[in-house]
Write a protein that holds these residues in place. Sequence first.
Motif, PDB file in Angstrom:
ATOM      1  N   LEU A 103     -27.924 -94.456  31.235  1.00 44.06           N
ATOM      2  CA  LEU A 103     -26.651 -94.158  31.890  1.00 44.06           C
ATOM      3  C   LEU A 103     -26.383 -92.656  31.877  1.00 44.06           C
ATOM      4  CD1 LEU A 103     -23.900 -95.014  33.118  1.00 44.06           C
ATOM      5  CD2 LEU A 103     -23.059 -95.287  30.777  1.00 44.06           C
ATOM      6  N   LEU A 104     -26.803 -91.983  30.825  1.00 44.92           N
ATOM      7  CA  LEU A 104     -26.531 -90.548  30.696  1.00 44.92           C
ATOM      8  C   LEU A 104     -27.291 -89.724  31.723  1.00 44.92           C
ATOM      9  CD1 LEU A 104     -26.521 -90.356  26.812  1.00 44.92           C
ATOM     10  CD2 LEU A 104     -24.537 -90.299  28.326  1.00 44.92           C
ATOM     11  N   LYS A 142     -26.756-103.289  35.587  1.00 46.52           N
ATOM     12  CA  LYS A 142     -26.669-101.862  35.259  1.00 46.52           C
ATOM     13  C   LYS A 142     -26.719-101.619  33.753  1.00 46.52           C
ATOM     14  CE  LYS A 142     -26.153-100.635  39.564  1.00 46.52           C
ATOM     15  NZ  LYS A 142     -27.227 -99.911  40.293  1.00 46.52           N
ATOM     16  N   GLY A 143     -26.717-102.703  32.975  1.00 48.34           N
ATOM     17  CA  GLY A 143     -26.862-102.573  31.527  1.00 48.34           C
ATOM     18  C   GLY A 143     -25.555-102.506  30.773  1.00 48.34           C
ATOM     19  N   PHE A 144     -24.426-102.774  31.443  1.00 54.13           N
ATOM     20  CA  PHE A 144     -23.134-102.696  30.759  1.00 54.13           C
ATOM     21  C   PHE A 144     -22.844-104.006  30.037  1.00 54.13           C
ATOM     22  CE2 PHE A 144     -22.566 -99.730  34.403  1.00 54.13           C
ATOM     23  CZ  PHE A 144     -22.455 -98.568  33.652  1.00 54.13           C
ATOM     24  N   THR A 145     -22.249-103.895  28.856  1.00 53.96           N
ATOM     25  CA  THR A 145     -21.835-105.059  28.071  1.00 53.96           C
ATOM     26  C   THR A 145     -20.425-104.812  27.571  1.00 53.96           C
ATOM     27  OG1 THR A 145     -22.741-104.132  26.030  1.00 53.96           O
ATOM     28  CG2 THR A 145     -24.202-105.509  27.360  1.00 53.96           C
ATOM     29  N   GLU A 146     -19.895-105.784  26.844  1.00 55.49           N
ATOM     30  CA  GLU A 146     -18.539-105.631  26.288  1.00 55.49           C
ATOM     31  C   GLU A 146     -18.474-104.414  25.378  1.00 55.49           C
ATOM     32  OE1 GLU A 146     -16.524-109.139  24.715  1.00 55.49           O
ATOM     33  OE2 GLU A 146     -18.155-110.334  25.586  1.00 55.49           O
ATOM     34  N   VAL A 170     -22.560 -95.126  25.548  1.00 51.79           N
ATOM     35  CA  VAL A 170     -23.890 -95.094  24.919  1.00 51.79           C
ATOM     36  C   VAL A 170     -23.751 -95.015  23.400  1.00 51.79           C
ATOM     37  CG1 VAL A 170     -25.991 -93.723  24.663  1.00 51.79           C
ATOM     38  CG2 VAL A 170     -25.043 -94.150  26.943  1.00 51.79           C
ATOM     39  N   ILE A 171     -22.832 -94.204  22.913  1.00 56.44           N
ATOM     40  CA  ILE A 171     -22.639 -94.062  21.470  1.00 56.44           C
ATOM     41  C   ILE A 171     -22.187 -95.381  20.849  1.00 56.44           C
ATOM     42  CG2 ILE A 171     -21.183 -92.976  19.703  1.00 56.44           C
ATOM     43  CD1 ILE A 171     -21.256 -90.418  21.415  1.00 56.44           C
ATOM     44  N   GLU A 172     -21.294 -96.089  21.526  1.00 56.50           N
ATOM     45  CA  GLU A 172     -20.788 -97.340  20.959  1.00 56.50           C
ATOM     46  C   GLU A 172     -21.721 -98.518  21.224  1.00 56.50           C
ATOM     47  OE1 GLU A 172     -17.813 -98.638  24.677  1.00 56.50           O
ATOM     48  OE2 GLU A 172     -17.009 -97.733  22.848  1.00 56.50           O
ATOM     49  N   GLY A 173     -22.777 -98.304  22.020  1.00 55.87           N
ATOM     50  CA  GLY A 173     -23.780 -99.343  22.232  1.00 55.87           C
ATOM     51  C   GLY A 173     -23.503-100.306  23.355  1.00 55.87           C
ATOM     52  N   SER A 174     -22.556 -99.997  24.249  1.00 58.02           N
ATOM     53  CA  SER A 174     -22.242-100.916  25.344  1.00 58.02           C
ATOM     54  C   SER A 174     -22.881-100.494  26.667  1.00 58.02           C
ATOM     55  CB  SER A 174     -20.720-101.034  25.524  1.00 58.02           C
ATOM     56  OG  SER A 174     -20.152 -99.785  25.839  1.00 58.02           O
TER      57      SER A 174
END
Length: 533
Positions: free
Chosen positions: A340-341, A529-533, A331-335
């Motif tokens: 998610l938390l 699920k919202g995950f990216t690189e 979440v902090i890095e924006g991926s």
Amino acid sequence: MPQSPSSIAPDGVPVLIAGGGPVGLTLSALLARHGIASLVIEADEGYCTGSRAICISRRSQEIMGWAGADGPLVNTGLPWTGGRSYWRDTEVLHFQMPSELNQRFAPMVNIQQYYIEQFAHEALQRAPELAQVQWSSRVVGVRDKPDEEGVEVDIQTPTGRQTIRAGWVVACDGGRSTVREQLGLQLEGTQYEGRYVIVDVVQKTRRPIERLAWFDPPSNPGSTILMHRQPNDVWRIDYQIRDDEDPAEAVKPENVLPRVRSHLAMIGENEPWEPLWISIYNAKCLTLPRYRYGRVFFAGDAAHLVPIFGVRGLNSGLDDAGNLAWKLARVIEGSAPDELLDSYSTERVHATRENIAYGAKSTEFMAPPNFAFKLMREATLRLAVSDAKVRSLINPRQSSPIAYVGSPLNVLQQGQWANGLAEPGLPAPEALLQGPHGNFHLTQRFGKDFICLVFSDGALPTAVKELATHGIAVLDIPPQADSLGQARQRYGLPDAQAAGLVLVRPDGYVMGRWRGLEPRALLDAFNKKGFTE
């Protein structure tokens, strides 16, 4: 004693961790591995005293490995696989936990808590630009700013009071959590009256390393006694006191040492000994209803208190750290999205409630809360002398990883699988594999990235290889790499020719599995699920 920086960074930190015990220090080391900076605030001037939490599970050893602290833990700790229970002076149970040759970690390791703190601290010191610990300082105020990006935290340090802005706060500050108090939160549940005195003594012994328990022993009639060997010739002894005994009197050396002396003599431990540490404990089954409150999270004893029986306390706290670290980092890095938390709270509250359910059963057997429970325990112990079928009721049900049933991260599995050992929401099974540079354990590849386990015939499709461009590591497991057949059997593949994809989360839990080698459904689920690189 460990050294602190001269002052806290005035411009704030991405993550502030309140509490530098084993959970807080491990979380900081895990965040550093993900490239996230954190500051740990610890009221004490160094590591804890006394053995405290002593039994480290296989799962916790894996998490310590991700933090970079498994080497010294394994080299120092005393591994064990089973234990014995006695009624008076008769053995009524000999249990063994699952273990195998060439395993990476023993099912359980005995080691004092201060070593866990030391090893986690040493691990995070390898990344001083990302992880720092401020000793002899405490959090005294927490103000979540819902309309701003952060939390204001007041810190009392040896040089005065400071206010620091943190992007996120994780409360790992124990059962008397200041952060919890600041937010006006209370633990919910049950507290048992039965009390145990805890004693560390130094004495040389040749006894095997196993968990030992006595019910109504001749050395201390009416009591229950637990014993564990620890490194440095330390015995950890826990014994129950009578309900009418004053706890303040019960921990005085003149009342403790005769009981210890009597028990050591009864079991034939006649070497000279001396006490190191004395404390007292009573079982608690308490938890917060959720572990996320805006930008503040709770982990370890700040979030939940579970009985010592079955060793679920520190082990569940380390699992909290393993679950939260990768989610917070993404979440902090924006991926990953902020939502998610929320899954941290969903999954870990579920785990706590299971741990509490098992712990309560063990507590009611080890320290019966009333006459009816005492009567049932006595009947069970009497029958166990001659009836093997009853003996399993005495087993303390050692800590084991919890299945995240109903987790929002689980993906419905596709295709036919031979068994349910690796269903979504379960810990990914261990397997010994062969690589180009020698044998390795599958769990060594977990802990940082999403990873796709590819069960192929050795010809890896280009589309599968390209998963790496979407932020998913790829591990090909052709039949020749799985010569023992462990991976295919445990992940539900019926034979060496069967193909499949298994997506494992950074914390070593299965997210989903698909038969065949077409990765499109896997990638779609990952993106949904919202995950990216």
